[in-house]
Design an enzyme around this catalytic site. Structure first.
Site, PDB file in Angstrom:
ATOM      1  N   ASP A  32       4.044   0.184 154.398  1.00  0.00           N
ATOM      2  CA  ASP A  32       2.760  -0.483 154.182  1.00  0.00           C
ATOM      3  C   ASP A  32       2.161  -0.755 155.560  1.00  0.00           C
ATOM      4  O   ASP A  32       2.812  -0.557 156.588  1.00  0.00           O
ATOM      5  CB  ASP A  32       2.947  -1.805 153.400  1.00  0.00           C
ATOM      6  CG  ASP A  32       1.654  -2.202 152.669  1.00  0.00           C
ATOM      7  OD1 ASP A  32       1.603  -2.070 151.442  1.00  0.00           O
ATOM      8  OD2 ASP A  32       0.691  -2.577 153.371  1.00  0.00           O
ATOM      9  N   LYS A  37       3.653  -8.289 154.721  1.00  0.00           N
ATOM     10  CA  LYS A  37       4.062  -7.727 153.424  1.00  0.00           C
ATOM     11  C   LYS A  37       5.389  -6.977 153.597  1.00  0.00           C
ATOM     12  O   LYS A  37       6.319  -7.113 152.789  1.00  0.00           O
ATOM     13  CB  LYS A  37       2.971  -6.783 152.923  1.00  0.00           C
ATOM     14  CG  LYS A  37       3.024  -6.539 151.431  1.00  0.00           C
ATOM     15  CD  LYS A  37       1.746  -5.863 150.961  1.00  0.00           C
ATOM     16  CE  LYS A  37       1.819  -5.562 149.475  1.00  0.00           C
ATOM     17  NZ  LYS A  37       0.694  -4.750 148.983  1.00  0.00           N
ATOM     18  N   THR A  88      -7.467   3.949 145.300  1.00  0.00           N
ATOM     19  CA  THR A  88      -8.598   4.901 145.235  1.00  0.00           C
ATOM     20  C   THR A  88      -9.740   4.150 144.540  1.00  0.00           C
ATOM     21  O   THR A  88     -10.067   4.425 143.386  1.00  0.00           O
ATOM     22  CB  THR A  88      -8.217   6.148 144.416  1.00  0.00           C
ATOM     23  OG1 THR A  88      -7.681   5.698 143.147  1.00  0.00           O
ATOM     24  CG2 THR A  88      -7.173   6.985 145.128  1.00  0.00           C
ATOM     25  N   GLU A 148       0.193   8.512 137.742  1.00  0.00           N
ATOM     26  CA  GLU A 148       0.970   7.419 137.145  1.00  0.00           C
ATOM     27  C   GLU A 148       0.305   7.004 135.831  1.00  0.00           C
ATOM     28  O   GLU A 148      -0.909   7.085 135.690  1.00  0.00           O
ATOM     29  CB  GLU A 148       1.068   6.228 138.096  1.00  0.00           C
ATOM     30  CG  GLU A 148      -0.243   5.710 138.663  1.00  0.00           C
ATOM     31  CD  GLU A 148      -0.937   4.665 137.802  1.00  0.00           C
ATOM     32  OE1 GLU A 148      -2.069   4.325 138.127  1.00  0.00           O
ATOM     33  OE2 GLU A 148      -0.342   4.213 136.799  1.00  0.00           O
ATOM     34  N   ARG A 151       1.047   0.686 133.019  1.00  0.00           N
ATOM     35  CA  ARG A 151       0.168  -0.442 132.671  1.00  0.00           C
ATOM     36  C   ARG A 151       0.603  -1.662 133.468  1.00  0.00           C
ATOM     37  O   ARG A 151       1.814  -1.919 133.594  1.00  0.00           O
ATOM     38  CB  ARG A 151       0.288  -0.760 131.174  1.00  0.00           C
ATOM     39  CG  ARG A 151      -0.363   0.253 130.250  1.00  0.00           C
ATOM     40  CD  ARG A 151       0.063   0.001 128.822  1.00  0.00           C
ATOM     41  NE  ARG A 151       1.503   0.241 128.674  1.00  0.00           N
ATOM     42  CZ  ARG A 151       2.192  -0.092 127.578  1.00  0.00           C
ATOM     43  NH1 ARG A 151       1.602  -0.702 126.566  1.00  0.00           N
ATOM     44  NH2 ARG A 151       3.477   0.180 127.505  1.00  0.00           N
ATOM     45  N   GLU A 152      -0.348  -2.425 133.964  1.00  0.00           N
ATOM     46  CA  GLU A 152       0.043  -3.640 134.694  1.00  0.00           C
ATOM     47  C   GLU A 152       0.765  -4.581 133.742  1.00  0.00           C
ATOM     48  O   GLU A 152       0.398  -4.731 132.579  1.00  0.00           O
ATOM     49  CB  GLU A 152      -1.192  -4.319 135.286  1.00  0.00           C
ATOM     50  CG  GLU A 152      -1.733  -3.540 136.470  1.00  0.00           C
ATOM     51  CD  GLU A 152      -2.705  -4.351 137.301  1.00  0.00           C
ATOM     52  OE1 GLU A 152      -3.673  -3.775 137.785  1.00  0.00           O
ATOM     53  OE2 GLU A 152      -2.504  -5.569 137.442  1.00  0.00           O
ATOM     54  N   LEU A 247      -6.001  -0.341 119.626  1.00  0.00           N
ATOM     55  CA  LEU A 247      -7.092  -0.555 118.654  1.00  0.00           C
ATOM     56  C   LEU A 247      -7.239  -2.044 118.387  1.00  0.00           C
ATOM     57  O   LEU A 247      -7.603  -2.464 117.309  1.00  0.00           O
ATOM     58  CB  LEU A 247      -6.790   0.191 117.339  1.00  0.00           C
ATOM     59  CG  LEU A 247      -7.114   1.688 117.317  1.00  0.00           C
ATOM     60  CD1 LEU A 247      -6.733   2.277 115.960  1.00  0.00           C
ATOM     61  CD2 LEU A 247      -8.589   1.963 117.613  1.00  0.00           C
ATOM     62  N   GLY A 254     -11.047  -4.122 130.844  1.00  0.00           N
ATOM     63  CA  GLY A 254     -11.253  -4.347 132.283  1.00  0.00           C
ATOM     64  C   GLY A 254     -10.024  -3.887 133.037  1.00  0.00           C
ATOM     65  O   GLY A 254      -9.322  -2.982 132.578  1.00  0.00           O
ATOM     66  N   CYS A 257      -8.154  -0.113 136.483  1.00  0.00           N
ATOM     67  CA  CYS A 257      -8.146   1.318 136.177  1.00  0.00           C
ATOM     68  C   CYS A 257      -9.255   1.784 135.228  1.00  0.00           C
ATOM     69  O   CYS A 257     -10.031   2.670 135.587  1.00  0.00           O
ATOM     70  CB  CYS A 257      -6.785   1.700 135.596  1.00  0.00           C
ATOM     71  SG  CYS A 257      -5.475   1.426 136.770  1.00  0.00           S
TER      72      CYS A 257
HETATM   73  C1  UDX Z   1      -4.262   1.269 132.117  1.00  0.00           C
HETATM   74  C2  UDX Z   1      -3.553   2.362 131.329  1.00  0.00           C
HETATM   75  O1  UDX Z   1      -3.041   1.815 130.117  1.00  0.00           O
HETATM   76  C3  UDX Z   1      -2.387   2.930 132.162  1.00  0.00           C
HETATM   77  O2  UDX Z   1      -1.769   3.986 131.470  1.00  0.00           O
HETATM   78  C4  UDX Z   1      -2.960   3.449 133.486  1.00  0.00           C
HETATM   79  O3  UDX Z   1      -1.930   4.000 134.297  1.00  0.00           O
HETATM   80  C5  UDX Z   1      -3.650   2.327 134.221  1.00  0.00           C
HETATM   81  O4  UDX Z   1      -4.702   1.772 133.401  1.00  0.00           O
HETATM   82  P1  UDX Z   1      -3.930  -1.270 132.718  1.00  0.00           P
HETATM   83  O5  UDX Z   1      -5.253  -1.112 133.419  1.00  0.00           O
HETATM   84  O6  UDX Z   1      -2.824  -1.983 133.407  1.00  0.00           O
HETATM   85  O7  UDX Z   1      -3.352   0.221 132.317  1.00  0.00           O
HETATM   86  O8  UDX Z   1      -4.248  -2.089 131.404  1.00  0.00           O
HETATM   87  P2  UDX Z   1      -4.167  -1.809 129.837  1.00  0.00           P
HETATM   88  O9  UDX Z   1      -2.966  -2.471 129.301  1.00  0.00           O
HETATM   89  O10 UDX Z   1      -4.370  -0.371 129.569  1.00  0.00           O
HETATM   90  O11 UDX Z   1      -5.465  -2.617 129.319  1.00  0.00           O
HETATM   91  C6  UDX Z   1      -6.728  -2.248 129.858  1.00  0.00           C
HETATM   92  C7  UDX Z   1      -7.780  -3.178 129.252  1.00  0.00           C
HETATM   93  O12 UDX Z   1      -7.935  -2.902 127.851  1.00  0.00           O
HETATM   94  C8  UDX Z   1      -7.411  -4.656 129.349  1.00  0.00           C
HETATM   95  O13 UDX Z   1      -8.569  -5.405 129.649  1.00  0.00           O
HETATM   96  C9  UDX Z   1      -6.908  -4.987 127.946  1.00  0.00           C
HETATM   97  O14 UDX Z   1      -7.089  -6.356 127.598  1.00  0.00           O
HETATM   98  C10 UDX Z   1      -7.813  -4.099 127.095  1.00  0.00           C
HETATM   99  N1  UDX Z   1      -7.242  -3.742 125.789  1.00  0.00           N
HETATM  100  C11 UDX Z   1      -6.099  -3.014 125.741  1.00  0.00           C
HETATM  101  C12 UDX Z   1      -7.934  -4.093 124.625  1.00  0.00           C
HETATM  102  O15 UDX Z   1      -8.977  -4.761 124.685  1.00  0.00           O
HETATM  103  N2  UDX Z   1      -7.440  -3.692 123.422  1.00  0.00           N
HETATM  104  C13 UDX Z   1      -6.291  -2.961 123.319  1.00  0.00           C
HETATM  105  O16 UDX Z   1      -5.884  -2.641 122.197  1.00  0.00           O
HETATM  106  C14 UDX Z   1      -5.588  -2.621 124.513  1.00  0.00           C
END
Ligand code: UDX
Length: 429
Positions: A32, A37, A88, A148, A151-152, A247, A254, A257
């Site tokens: 890094d 860090k 990115t 990748e 999911r966070e 769903l 938000g 990603c």
């Molecule tokens: C996402 C992708 O899932 C992951 O595969 C990719 O590598 C990075 O982006 P992340 O951004 O961590 O992961 O969040 P995710 O769990 O996908 O949720 C994204 C947004 O959708 C969140 O705001 C979440 O609250 C919302 N969400 C998710 C919904 O509103 N409804 C759902 O059913 C699922």
């Protein structure tokens, strides 16, 4: 014996990738640019909220298979594989900003061993593998795309139990070398060309965002026709072709990603002559959802929130993370503040007194009851499970008006109505 691997960038993708690859038996050096860090990571201190990551970092350090250095050039010298896990971010024009990736490629180029493989783990626009190769100026080094799908909040589980590993390589033999790194994992390994691998990532995130925007739009229809979106989604999800994942209606999507990747894909399409109208309307529906939730809150305060006090539970973009990036909760709160509301918020992952600029104008409190004290409306914007266990008898006494907008359908509306609350969820009448 595992391979020698360098990880450039120790955010939630880089740190998770490094810790998990060392867990799989590889020898990993993470680099890094922030000295503090590197020092704290070397002590096993993990600065991000990722289930299981602390244990894997401790295990890797303990077993001497995971270390941290300052500066990419000090990590790559004897590495067979170099993962680029750098931000990115979305540029002003919506396209992904590759400046961090290109700078790292320029820096490590002279230090790579012959036949090394540089791997784009970050989400990069289609065609970036070629861009990185140009910056490396090393014809004897290979560049591969390995997007990748983490999911966070569940990044470790997603890495160790992937549905699939996607590898984009011009030379199938090099693709196989990268696939070998993941041989201990379940799930299918798909080796394809770089452009297809890069497109799979954008297409997957855009489709997941589409599913969510669709169900949020259906929730709006349900509210008008008197249907219950929870049952509608259950009925849809029983069709194996639709499935029941992603769903769940809410305040809109938000995070770091979906917003970035959906705008980037629209730009990538446009730059190549295709107007991606469907994806544009998925993005527009998401913006609309923020407004719909703000309006639900205003409806409880006589149509305008000016001078009103709004209690908010949840600031992060989803539960089980401390990430505020592109949080729907903050987007909705901004709309309320702009028209003169006062907002007091509680989030288990956000400390009172935080100086984060994104929270300017919001009073952050240390517990859910302090947030509701004297408020005209309570809005639940993030689905932290602890909100279900709050004592609503106490909330009823503290709220100025017993109004609840539940933007995550987290609470039991019938129970709250029986306790004298006015309750409005998403897609439920
Ligand atoms: C996402 C992708 O899932 C992951 O595969 C990719 O590598 C990075 O982006 P992340 O951004 O961590 O992961 O969040 P995710 O769990 O996908 O949720 C994204 C947004 O959708 C969140 O705001 C979440 O609250 C919302 N969400 C998710 C919904 O509103 N409804 C759902 O059913 C699922």
């Amino acid at each position: 014996m595992g391979s020698k691997i360098a990880i450039i960038g120790t955010g939630y993708v880089g740190l998770t990738t490094g810790a998990c690859l060392s867990h799989l038996g590889h020898r990993v050096v993470c680099a890094d640019v922030v000295p503090e860090k590197v020092e704290s990571l070397s002590r096993g201190e993990v600065p991000i909220l990722e289930a299981g990551l602390d244990e894997l970092v401790a295990e890797g350090i303990e077993e001497g298979r995971l270390s941290f250095v300052l500066g990419a050039e000090h990590a790559v010298g004897d590495a067979e594989f170099v993962f680029l896990c750098l931000p990115t971010p979305q540029g002003a024009d919506g396209a992904a900003d590759l400046s961090f990736i290109k700078a790292a490629a320029r820096e490590i180029g002279p230090h790579l061993q012959a036949d090394a493989v540089v791997i784009n783990k970050s989400t990069v626009p289609v065609g970036s593998a070629g861009e990185v190769a140009k910056k490396l100026e090393r014809p004897d080094v290979h560049v591969v795309s390995n997007p990748e799908f983490l999911r966070e909040g569940t990044a470790v589980a997603d890495f160790l139990h992937p549905d699939r590993v996607v590898i984009g390589a011009d030379d199938p033999e090099v693709g196989k070398r990268v696939a070998e790194l993941y041989s201990a994992l379940p799930g299918e390994v798909l080796v394809t060309d770089p452009a297809s691998a890069e497109t799979i990532k954008y297409a997957s995130n855009a489709f997941l965002a589409t599913k969510i925007s669709f169900v949020n739009a259906m929730a709006a229809v349900c509210e008008e026709v008197g249907a219950d979106v929870v049952d509608v989604v259950r009925g849809m999800g029983l069709d194996q072709r639709i499935g029941d994942k992603f769903l769940v209606p809410g305040p809109g999507w938000g995070g770091s990603c979906f917003p970035k990747d959906s705008h980037a894909l629209v730009r990538i399409a446009e730059n190549h002559g295709y107007q991606f109208g469907l994806l544009r309307s998925v993005i527009a529906t998401n913006e609309e959802q923020f407004g719909r939730v703000a309006n639900k809150i205003a409806r409880f305060t006589g149509g305008a929130v000016e001078g009103k006090r709004i209690a908010v539970w949840g600031l992060t973009f989803k539960a089980h993370t401390d990430d505020l990036r592109d949080s729907p909760a903050i987007n909705i709160i901004r709309r309320l503040l702009e028209v003169g509301a006062t907002v007091r918020a509680y989030d288990p992952a956000v400390e009172p007194g935080t100086t984060d600029a994104r929270l300017a104008g919001i009073e952050i409190v240390a517990d859910p009851y302090a947030a509701v004290d004297g408020a005209d409306v309570l809005a639940v914007l993030t689905e932290w499970p602890e909100f279900r266990d709050v004592d609503f008898g106490r909330v009823a006494g503290a709220l100025g008006e017993r109004n609840v907008v539940d933007a995550r359908n987290l609470l039991d509306g019938a129970v709250l109505k029986a306790q004298g609350f006015a309750y409005d969820g998403i897609g439920r009448s």
